[in-house]
Design a protein around this motif. Sequence first.
Motif, PDB file in Angstrom:
ATOM      1  N   GLY A  89       0.799  -1.212   0.000  1.00  0.00           N
ATOM      2  CA  GLY A  89       0.000   0.000   0.000  1.00  0.00           C
ATOM      3  C   GLY A  89       0.838   1.271   0.000  1.00  0.00           C
ATOM      4  O   GLY A  89       1.746   1.463  -0.805  1.00  0.00           O
ATOM      5  N   ILE A  90       0.569   2.123   0.974  1.00  0.00           N
ATOM      6  CA  ILE A  90       1.225   3.425   1.051  1.00  0.00           C
ATOM      7  C   ILE A  90       2.535   3.385   1.831  1.00  0.00           C
ATOM      8  O   ILE A  90       3.298   4.349   1.847  1.00  0.00           O
ATOM      9  N   LEU A  91       2.834   2.260   2.473  1.00  0.00           N
ATOM     10  CA  LEU A  91       4.000   2.154   3.351  1.00  0.00           C
ATOM     11  C   LEU A  91       5.327   2.496   2.657  1.00  0.00           C
ATOM     12  O   LEU A  91       6.156   3.205   3.238  1.00  0.00           O
ATOM     13  N   PRO A  92       5.581   2.023   1.430  1.00  0.00           N
ATOM     14  CA  PRO A  92       6.857   2.385   0.785  1.00  0.00           C
ATOM     15  C   PRO A  92       7.019   3.891   0.605  1.00  0.00           C
ATOM     16  O   PRO A  92       8.121   4.429   0.771  1.00  0.00           O
ATOM     17  N   TYR A  93       5.924   4.568   0.263  1.00  0.00           N
ATOM     18  CA  TYR A  93       5.990   6.014   0.057  1.00  0.00           C
ATOM     19  C   TYR A  93       6.226   6.741   1.381  1.00  0.00           C
ATOM     20  O   TYR A  93       6.961   7.729   1.435  1.00  0.00           O
ATOM     21  N   LEU A  94       5.603   6.242   2.440  1.00  0.00           N
ATOM     22  CA  LEU A  94       5.831   6.823   3.760  1.00  0.00           C
ATOM     23  C   LEU A  94       7.292   6.646   4.191  1.00  0.00           C
ATOM     24  O   LEU A  94       7.881   7.539   4.806  1.00  0.00           O
ATOM     25  N   ALA A  95       7.865   5.472   3.868  1.00  0.00           N
ATOM     26  CA  ALA A  95       9.273   5.220   4.202  1.00  0.00           C
ATOM     27  C   ALA A  95      10.184   6.211   3.475  1.00  0.00           C
ATOM     28  O   ALA A  95      11.144   6.737   4.060  1.00  0.00           O
ATOM     29  N   LEU A  96       9.887   6.483   2.198  1.00  0.00           N
ATOM     30  CA  LEU A  96      10.700   7.432   1.433  1.00  0.00           C
ATOM     31  C   LEU A  96      10.608   8.840   2.023  1.00  0.00           C
ATOM     32  O   LEU A  96      11.619   9.529   2.188  1.00  0.00           O
ATOM     33  N   VAL A  97       9.385   9.265   2.338  1.00  0.00           N
ATOM     34  CA  VAL A  97       9.196  10.598   2.912  1.00  0.00           C
ATOM     35  C   VAL A  97       9.905  10.708   4.264  1.00  0.00           C
ATOM     36  O   VAL A  97      10.572  11.709   4.560  1.00  0.00           O
ATOM     37  N   ALA A  98       9.799   9.651   5.075  1.00  0.00           N
ATOM     38  CA  ALA A  98      10.449   9.650   6.391  1.00  0.00           C
ATOM     39  C   ALA A  98      11.974   9.709   6.238  1.00  0.00           C
ATOM     40  O   ALA A  98      12.659  10.402   7.002  1.00  0.00           O
ATOM     41  N   GLY A  99      12.505   8.977   5.260  1.00  0.00           N
ATOM     42  CA  GLY A  99      13.948   8.989   5.032  1.00  0.00           C
ATOM     43  C   GLY A  99      14.456  10.364   4.655  1.00  0.00           C
ATOM     44  O   GLY A  99      15.482  10.836   5.174  1.00  0.00           O
ATOM     45  N   ILE A 100      13.744  11.031   3.742  1.00  0.00           N
ATOM     46  CA  ILE A 100      14.125  12.385   3.336  1.00  0.00           C
ATOM     47  C   ILE A 100      14.039  13.342   4.520  1.00  0.00           C
ATOM     48  O   ILE A 100      14.903  14.195   4.726  1.00  0.00           O
ATOM     49  N   ALA A 101      12.990  13.171   5.335  1.00  0.00           N
ATOM     50  CA  ALA A 101      12.823  14.031   6.509  1.00  0.00           C
ATOM     51  C   ALA A 101      13.970  13.860   7.502  1.00  0.00           C
ATOM     52  O   ALA A 101      14.455  14.840   8.083  1.00  0.00           O
ATOM     53  N   VAL A 102      14.417  12.621   7.689  1.00  0.00           N
ATOM     54  CA  VAL A 102      15.528  12.356   8.602  1.00  0.00           C
ATOM     55  C   VAL A 102      16.798  13.044   8.105  1.00  0.00           C
ATOM     56  O   VAL A 102      17.540  13.661   8.889  1.00  0.00           O
ATOM     57  N   VAL A 103      17.062  12.955   6.808  1.00  0.00           N
ATOM     58  CA  VAL A 103      18.257  13.593   6.238  1.00  0.00           C
ATOM     59  C   VAL A 103      18.219  15.102   6.450  1.00  0.00           C
ATOM     60  O   VAL A 103      19.190  15.717   6.910  1.00  0.00           O
ATOM     61  N   LEU A 104      17.081  15.715   6.135  1.00  0.00           N
ATOM     62  CA  LEU A 104      16.960  17.164   6.242  1.00  0.00           C
ATOM     63  C   LEU A 104      17.047  17.637   7.692  1.00  0.00           C
ATOM     64  O   LEU A 104      17.695  18.651   7.992  1.00  0.00           O
TER      65      LEU A 104
END
Length: 593
Positions: free
Chosen positions: A568-583
């Motif tokens: 479902g939406i979990l892969p997209y949430l993981a990507l957004v969370a990863g970018i947020a962690v970097v920033l």
Amino acid sequence: MTVEVADISRGQASGELVRSIDWRGAFWVASGVPALVLFSIGGIAGTTGKVAFLVWAVSMLMGFIQSFTYAEIAGLFPNKSGGASIYGAAAWVRYSKLIAPLSVWCNWLAWTPVLSLGCSIAAAYMLNAIGPIPAADSPAVLAWVQAHAASIGPDSPRVVEWLAANGGKTAADAISALLAQDGVAALTPTIRTWTLFTHSLGPVTFSLNAVFFIGAILMLITFAIQHRGILGTASVQKYIGLLVIVPMLIVGVVPIITGQINWSNYSPLLPLKAASAPELGAWDINGWTLVLGGMFIAAWSTYAFETAICYTSEFKDPKTDTFKAIFYSGLLCLLLYTLVPFTFQGVLGLDGMLAGPIVDGSGVAAAMAQMVGGSGFLVNIMVMLMILALMLSIMTAMAGSSRTLYQGSVDGWLPRYLDHVNDHGAPTHAMWTDLVFNLGLLAIAAADSTSFFFILAVSNCCYIIFNFLNLNSGWLHRIDNGHIRRPFKAPTILLVLGTTFAFVNAAFMGAGAKVWNPMALVAGATAASLIIPVFLFRHYVQDKGQFPAHMLEDLNLTANELQERKAGILPYLALVAGIAVVLFANWFFTLAG
């Protein structure tokens, strides 16, 4: 998103990789990974100080835990080569056509610079042997100073400038220091300063100097060995590996046995106040930023044994060889990456680790020789063994990165010309691409240490992106392809830890890339984004919007089944969370001053 597959011919010039090795062969090909410690042991010591040995140990332990995720997903694809990025891309393709090739591209951009960086260090070692820069207190320099003692007077503008920069010193001190400096410059062999061409470009400099030309010759030698195929490569690396691993074990063990370890070199366990300065700091934001910078760059070396699963389609029995290859390679790296930095720090101490030749890497081999009581002839032998170690890592990198390009082409991610294989089963078009690309990088790496570490930092930004995508592909494959039999299934707790480490590594990148170069994070993101035009050309121009039918044959998937997105939406949430962690990490962790 619709994913279409079709039977797309790869051309008559293409061949196939040959099943000619077992896990032992892959182990020996991957045996060049421990030598990667030589690339950044000085840089990490100069950045983290007394925390350096702990940085290496923690990073290696994280890499070992992550490898279990890679071992599981590799077992799903017995007919693919190219490593974890290829297996991870197959998990992400359901959710985004662009994210999947990003995994392959970033893995290649992470691995391929080993060729240029390794050749530049090996060339520097060779130059040190044939044309060493004289020490300021050497008899030759002292004689030169005596002969030119009258060339600098106490009122000289140089003396005034030196005194302004070195408060509390006398004119006599200035004259002595400047004469020694001039003597070293005058007696330095011309080959050390000669360059055919040099120029600055943005944050780096490139130079066609002696290091470049010696490094280019070493790279061509590596290419010639690789041209014989994986069996020939493994056979050569077995013997070189033994010549390298044994001395590294000696360096790690002898100082402990002989009592050379000074235990005060590990305490107090505080980071530096500033990089390359001997003053200890505190566990504040500045200190943590320096330590996270060390964790960031260490990952490029300590995680790299995952290259052992680049050869799945060349294993005689991939069901058993895949796990054994990465597991035993991991054990070897766990031993050496923990032991060698520990003794290195215990013998040299903080001041020794911050010495210029250690930080820039050119004096690491000589220092290791002296750690085991070597002098004269023995030092030269150790230096030659370190050069062999670097050659081993270069061969490992070319073998792995070329197969990533090859399989990326076979699976429809990269241009078709890369899928050519010669009569020995070597992906020669991919190897030529590696060679040409790295000749360009070599010109930058050969210029100075700033340019060297810029390449390393950008390369590692790409490696962390690959790492993030592929650790998350472990649970994606569990959800979407849970019905596929796995020769090895990682314990769930290790899969969870691997996923957690994906985000921890993202924090390392956000916080730590700036430690090595202010432009590294932006440059890394830019380099990663270059896959977009490359993939669009392959997929929409060459393949007319369809993937090769064999891309997912190991999963027994049809085009319709590929449209199911159970996560479902979990892969997209993981990507957004990863970018947020970097920033967030990039914003929160800063360097003082």
